[in-house]
Design a protein around this motif. Structure first.
Motif, PDB file in Angstrom:
ATOM      1  N   ALA A   1      19.385   9.214  -9.629  1.00  0.00           N
ATOM      2  CA  ALA A   1      18.171   8.835 -10.384  1.00  0.00           C
ATOM      3  C   ALA A   1      18.194   7.354 -10.738  1.00  0.00           C
ATOM      4  CB  ALA A   1      18.057   9.687 -11.643  1.00  0.00           C
ATOM      5  N   THR A   2      19.384   6.873 -11.171  1.00  0.00           N
ATOM      6  CA  THR A   2      19.509   5.444 -11.517  1.00  0.00           C
ATOM      7  C   THR A   2      19.324   4.580 -10.272  1.00  0.00           C
ATOM      8  OG1 THR A   2      21.135   6.124 -13.168  1.00  0.00           O
ATOM      9  CG2 THR A   2      20.954   3.776 -12.754  1.00  0.00           C
ATOM     10  N   ARG A   3      19.918   5.051  -9.163  1.00  0.00           N
ATOM     11  CA  ARG A   3      19.797   4.302  -7.903  1.00  0.00           C
ATOM     12  C   ARG A   3      18.327   4.178  -7.497  1.00  0.00           C
ATOM     13  NH1 ARG A   3      22.923   2.620  -3.653  1.00  0.00           N
ATOM     14  NH2 ARG A   3      21.805   2.480  -1.679  1.00  0.00           N
ATOM     15  N   LYS A   4      17.597   5.310  -7.630  1.00  0.00           N
ATOM     16  CA  LYS A   4      16.166   5.307  -7.284  1.00  0.00           C
ATOM     17  C   LYS A   4      15.406   4.299  -8.160  1.00  0.00           C
ATOM     18  CE  LYS A   4      12.036   8.159  -7.779  1.00  0.00           C
ATOM     19  NZ  LYS A   4      11.495   9.474  -8.138  1.00  0.00           N
ATOM     20  N   ALA A   5      15.687   4.345  -9.464  1.00  0.00           N
ATOM     21  CA  ALA A   5      14.989   3.442 -10.393  1.00  0.00           C
ATOM     22  C   ALA A   5      15.311   1.980 -10.078  1.00  0.00           C
ATOM     23  CB  ALA A   5      15.379   3.771 -11.826  1.00  0.00           C
ATOM     24  N   MET A   6      16.579   1.717  -9.737  1.00  0.00           N
ATOM     25  CA  MET A   6      16.971   0.333  -9.427  1.00  0.00           C
ATOM     26  C   MET A   6      16.328  -0.151  -8.135  1.00  0.00           C
ATOM     27  SD  MET A   6      20.934   0.102 -10.503  1.00  0.00           S
ATOM     28  CE  MET A   6      21.005  -1.594  -9.967  1.00  0.00           C
ATOM     29  N   LEU A   7      16.328   0.714  -7.107  1.00  0.00           N
ATOM     30  CA  LEU A   7      15.698   0.351  -5.831  1.00  0.00           C
ATOM     31  C   LEU A   7      14.208   0.093  -6.035  1.00  0.00           C
ATOM     32  CD1 LEU A   7      17.257   2.696  -3.118  1.00  0.00           C
ATOM     33  CD2 LEU A   7      17.144   0.202  -3.020  1.00  0.00           C
ATOM     34  N   ALA A   8      13.566   0.965  -6.825  1.00  0.00           N
ATOM     35  CA  ALA A   8      12.127   0.798  -7.085  1.00  0.00           C
ATOM     36  C   ALA A   8      11.881  -0.516  -7.818  1.00  0.00           C
ATOM     37  CB  ALA A   8      11.605   1.975  -7.904  1.00  0.00           C
TER      38      ALA A   8
ATOM     39  N   ILE B   1      11.939   0.700   0.918  1.00  0.00           N
ATOM     40  CA  ILE B   1      10.874   1.700   0.677  1.00  0.00           C
ATOM     41  C   ILE B   1      11.199   2.984   1.462  1.00  0.00           C
ATOM     42  CG2 ILE B   1       8.386   2.202   0.757  1.00  0.00           C
ATOM     43  CD1 ILE B   1       7.875  -0.844   0.571  1.00  0.00           C
ATOM     44  N   ASP B   2      11.724   2.824   2.701  1.00  0.00           N
ATOM     45  CA  ASP B   2      12.164   3.992   3.484  1.00  0.00           C
ATOM     46  C   ASP B   2      13.170   4.825   2.681  1.00  0.00           C
ATOM     47  OD1 ASP B   2      10.695   3.065   5.627  1.00  0.00           O
ATOM     48  OD2 ASP B   2      12.402   2.220   6.718  1.00  0.00           O
ATOM     49  N   GLU B   3      14.129   4.109   2.088  1.00  0.00           N
ATOM     50  CA  GLU B   3      15.176   4.805   1.319  1.00  0.00           C
ATOM     51  C   GLU B   3      14.562   5.534   0.113  1.00  0.00           C
ATOM     52  OE1 GLU B   3      19.454   4.107  -0.906  1.00  0.00           O
ATOM     53  OE2 GLU B   3      18.722   2.480   0.368  1.00  0.00           O
ATOM     54  N   LEU B   4      13.588   4.878  -0.527  1.00  0.00           N
ATOM     55  CA  LEU B   4      12.922   5.505  -1.686  1.00  0.00           C
ATOM     56  C   LEU B   4      12.163   6.761  -1.261  1.00  0.00           C
ATOM     57  CD1 LEU B   4      11.606   2.401  -3.647  1.00  0.00           C
ATOM     58  CD2 LEU B   4      13.183   4.128  -4.522  1.00  0.00           C
ATOM     59  N   GLU B   5      11.535   6.709  -0.098  1.00  0.00           N
ATOM     60  CA  GLU B   5      10.796   7.896   0.391  1.00  0.00           C
ATOM     61  C   GLU B   5      11.761   9.066   0.585  1.00  0.00           C
ATOM     62  OE1 GLU B   5       6.766   6.199   2.548  1.00  0.00           O
ATOM     63  OE2 GLU B   5       8.575   6.326   3.775  1.00  0.00           O
ATOM     64  N   LYS B   6      12.969   8.761   1.082  1.00  0.00           N
ATOM     65  CA  LYS B   6      13.979   9.815   1.275  1.00  0.00           C
ATOM     66  C   LYS B   6      14.474  10.363  -0.066  1.00  0.00           C
ATOM     67  CE  LYS B   6      15.791   8.174   5.749  1.00  0.00           C
ATOM     68  NZ  LYS B   6      15.782   6.700   5.788  1.00  0.00           N
ATOM     69  N   LEU B   7      14.685   9.451  -1.023  1.00  0.00           N
ATOM     70  CA  LEU B   7      15.181   9.876  -2.344  1.00  0.00           C
ATOM     71  C   LEU B   7      14.148  10.754  -3.040  1.00  0.00           C
ATOM     72  CD1 LEU B   7      16.827   6.583  -3.691  1.00  0.00           C
ATOM     73  CD2 LEU B   7      18.014   8.721  -3.276  1.00  0.00           C
TER      74      LEU B   7
ATOM     75  N   HIS C   1       0.836  -1.202   0.000  1.00  0.00           N
ATOM     76  CA  HIS C   1       0.000   0.000   0.000  1.00  0.00           C
ATOM     77  C   HIS C   1       0.879   1.264   0.000  1.00  0.00           C
ATOM     78  CE1 HIS C   1      -3.591  -2.319   2.024  1.00  0.00           C
ATOM     79  NE2 HIS C   1      -3.031  -3.000   1.050  1.00  0.00           N
ATOM     80  N   ARG C   2       1.925   1.225   0.821  1.00  0.00           N
ATOM     81  CA  ARG C   2       2.806   2.391   0.959  1.00  0.00           C
ATOM     82  C   ARG C   2       3.602   2.628  -0.328  1.00  0.00           C
ATOM     83  NH1 ARG C   2       8.069   3.488   4.374  1.00  0.00           N
ATOM     84  NH2 ARG C   2       8.305   1.233   4.455  1.00  0.00           N
ATOM     85  N   TYR C   3       4.157   1.524  -0.877  1.00  0.00           N
ATOM     86  CA  TYR C   3       4.983   1.687  -2.078  1.00  0.00           C
ATOM     87  C   TYR C   3       4.159   2.182  -3.270  1.00  0.00           C
ATOM     88  CZ  TYR C   3       7.604   1.040  -6.262  1.00  0.00           C
ATOM     89  OH  TYR C   3       8.184   1.290  -7.484  1.00  0.00           O
ATOM     90  N   TYR C   4       2.979   1.582  -3.495  1.00  0.00           N
ATOM     91  CA  TYR C   4       2.207   1.969  -4.688  1.00  0.00           C
ATOM     92  C   TYR C   4       1.623   3.382  -4.559  1.00  0.00           C
ATOM     93  CZ  TYR C   4       2.882  -2.774  -6.379  1.00  0.00           C
ATOM     94  OH  TYR C   4       3.452  -3.944  -6.811  1.00  0.00           O
ATOM     95  N   LYS C   5       1.399   3.827  -3.326  1.00  0.00           N
ATOM     96  CA  LYS C   5       0.963   5.214  -3.108  1.00  0.00           C
ATOM     97  C   LYS C   5       2.097   6.165  -3.528  1.00  0.00           C
ATOM     98  CE  LYS C   5      -0.666   8.268   0.600  1.00  0.00           C
ATOM     99  NZ  LYS C   5      -0.748   8.420   2.042  1.00  0.00           N
ATOM    100  N   LEU C   6       3.320   5.762  -3.160  1.00  0.00           N
ATOM    101  CA  LEU C   6       4.512   6.524  -3.535  1.00  0.00           C
ATOM    102  C   LEU C   6       4.672   6.544  -5.060  1.00  0.00           C
ATOM    103  CD1 LEU C   6       6.947   7.891  -2.057  1.00  0.00           C
ATOM    104  CD2 LEU C   6       8.113   5.680  -2.138  1.00  0.00           C
ATOM    105  N   LYS C   7       4.448   5.391  -5.670  1.00  0.00           N
ATOM    106  CA  LYS C   7       4.587   5.293  -7.136  1.00  0.00           C
ATOM    107  C   LYS C   7       3.562   6.188  -7.834  1.00  0.00           C
ATOM    108  CE  LYS C   7       5.099   2.020 -10.922  1.00  0.00           C
ATOM    109  NZ  LYS C   7       5.396   0.648 -11.315  1.00  0.00           N
TER     110      LYS C   7
END
Length: 589
Positions: A432-439, A583-589, A277-283
């Motif tokens: 940006a690449t790091r974010k895309a890879m983590l996602a 997901i925490d890291e993605l929220e920060k990015l 729920h949290r990740y797809y809301k972020l997406k």
């Protein structure tokens, strides 16, 4: 040769047999039948009277026959998987299946009689070293003692399976392989149309999703009939064998306790909000919307690494990642390349998805991929190679004990993926690449953990509902939609055709309740990987020992050297925390 992807390898099945009409295959079939005859003449009705040495000798003979029968069966399955739309290949595979079934029925007495030996009597026999080496196999074979039917019923059921559940499974496979999905001016196969759901163009995703849903909907009557029939068939079998619930057989076969699986399922379901729920809301936020249509679930991010990775580069990426962890692991992995052990190109009629077939210890595993050059395809190669390496390392346990229970069968594959991902992440050139890879990694993990537990939940509800009577396609669709909404959360909207999306998932047909093994493997590997990061010294050797042990040890024994215990609910939460951390890291990015 594919200009973009490079020279994609295909299988050389000659390591098993020269051809479906080869004299080598004919001779082996004849030999298998005569050895089975001799074996039943020598032992049927006499097992209980053998001493430990004699029983050990009998099992050794059975083991040799298992390798031979497994080689023949593997060849037929792999030959058919190369093109499931070819009636000649399907006829050959069915013909072999029936012949092996006939030979197998002559050996069926062996397990039935083994299970009739009293515990104290067997303990006495196990003092003989010839039998002691098969103790793990005996332990697992005897798990099914309380669920055994009479000898006559067991033989009837064995003989009948080729026109029962196996025939319905075959109908499913051939139907899926035959279906074509209109897309613009092309007619695509199932893997090709599903690949479009991760295209970076939103109109491509939508058109592909609509086309896929329509074709599945047009064929939903046949998929519903297959599903209803197989669930009823299983319910009858479970009732006769006195299994407590629909999942019990699978858990027993996986050598895992019901409560361990319950703990896993409950932990994941409780974590839906903080994960999916949290990740797809972020997406949705990244896409600048409140809610997304269901076909955007696997949509690549704008920063997505959408380069095409040629096959030689994919091979190097994966083997380098394996090598950085353990040169020995990479050495085993190298055996798969340039040897005809991998079939990589996507072809019409070829079995969809990806798998690693262990075949038999006297041969070697074969990997099937549908490689299309995406980063995700490189991860699939890392995953299937993990299975292959595991199968090679465990082969020394012999034909009866090399197989790992499903719950641990995903360990090496998911670990191989994690090694490859961490290695790619280290080389990310920018934020940006790091974010895309983590996602991308989070999405893969959600697909493995949340999606597979949602599948397990769907099956559980479906099997219970079927006990009240046959289910209409709409009734199945309603259960599917309810489970999808609960697991994926409020970030998605679902169009009407999504209710047919359950109908292509082969695991529901071929191996009910298998799907939790993926979540089990992923969470287990997350916990293992955390242990590796905390204390890398000596980890590699313990890890390789775990893979080498095949089916000889239970999950408790295998995880003990790492200080892990799967029956502790906190174990699963630790695994899920790894995803949550990404997901925490993605929220920060």
């Amino acid at each position: 040769m594919n200009v973009v992807l490079g020279d994609l390898p295909t299988w050389n099945l000659g390591d098993l047999y020269s051809s479906p009409t080869g004299t080598d295959l004919g001779a082996d079939l004849k030999r298998a039948a005569s050895e089975a005859d001799a074996f039943s003449k020598d032992y049927e009705g006499r097992l209980a009277g053998l001493d430990g040495k004699g029983l050990g000798g009998a099992i050794a003979r059975l083991e040799t026959m298992s390798d031979l029968l497994g080689r023949i069966g593997s060849y037929a399955q792999l030959y058919s998987a190369q093109d499931q739309s070819d009636p000649e290949r399907n006829r050959f595979a069915q013909d072999i299946s029936e012949k092996l079934n006939d030979i197998g029925s002559k050996l069926l007495f062996f397990r039935l009689e083994i299970n009739k030996i009293e515990d104290a009597d067997l303990a006495e026999k196990l003092k003989a070293p010839e039998l002691a080496k098969y103790a793990p196999w005996l332990r697992d074979a005897r798990l099914f003692r309380p669920h055994q039917l009479s000898d006559e019923l067991e033989k009837f059921q064995h003989d009948q399976s080729v026109v029962g559940s196996s025939a319905w499974s075959r109908l499913f496979d051939e139907t899926i392989a035959r279906l074509r999905y209109p897309f613009r001016n092309e007619m695509l196969s199932e893997p090709q149309i599903l690949d479009k759901l991760s295209n970076k163009d939103a109109t491509v995703r939508k058109e592909a999703a609509k086309s896929f849903g329509k074709v599945q909907g047009d064929n939903i009557a046949i998929f519903s009939l297959i599903t209803n029939t197989l669930i009823k068939d299983k319910e009858i079998d479970d009732r006769w064998r006195r299994y407590a619930r629909p999942q019990s057989f699978r858990n027993l076969a996986n050598v895992v306790e019901d409560e361990v699986v319950d703990a896993l399922a409950e932990s994941v379901k409780a974590a839906y909000p903080k994960l999916a729920h949290r990740y797809y809301k972020l997406k949705a936020k990244w896409f600048g919307v409140e809610t997304m249509p269901y076909w955007d679930r696997n949509a690549p991010l704008p920063e997505h690494d959408d380069r095409t990775i040629p096959w030689p580069e994919a091979e190097k990426i994966v083997l380098d990642a394996y090598n950085a962890f353990s040169p020995e692991l990479a050495d085993v992995g190298r055996k798969f390349f340039g040897t005809g052990w991998i079939d990589a190109p996507a072809r019409p009629g070829k079995s969809p998805g990806a798998f690693a077939h262990p075949t038999v210890p006297s041969a070697h595993p074969y990997l099937l991929l549908n490689y299309q050059g995406k980063v995700r395809d490189v991860m699939t190669l890392a995953h299937e190679l993990g299975h292959g390496v595991h199968q090679v390392l465990a082969a020394k346990q012999g034909p009866l004990m090399a197989d790992t229970p499903l719950t641990l069968a995903e360990t090496a594959s998911v670990f191989g993926e994690m090694l490859t991902f961490q290695s790619l992440l280290k080389t990310a050139p920018d934020k940006a690449t790091r974010k895309a890879m983590l996602a991308g990694k989070v999405e893969d993990m959600l697909n493995t953990v949340v999606r597979q537990i949602a599948f397990y939940d769907f099956e559980s509800r479906l099997h219970m509902a079927r006990r009240e009577g046959e289910l209409t396609p709409d009734a199945i669709g309603e259960i599917w939609m309810a489970v999808q909404k609960e697991s994926l959360g409020p970030a998605f909207t679902f169009d009407d055709e999504y209710k047919y999306y359950w109908s292509y998932i082969g695991h529901f047909i071929h191996s009910p309740f298998y799907v939790y093994a993926y979540a089990f493997g992923d969470c287990l590997v997350n916990s293992l990987y955390a242990a590796y990061q905390a204390k890398p010294d000596g980890f590699q050797e313990k890890y390789l020992d775990m893979l080498r042990s095949g089916g000889v040890k239970r999950h408790k024994e295998l995880l003990a050297p790492f200080g892990l215990d799967a029956s502790d609910p906190a174990f699963w939460d630790r695994g899920l925390d790894v995803i949550s951390g990404f997901i925490d890291e993605l929220e920060k990015l």
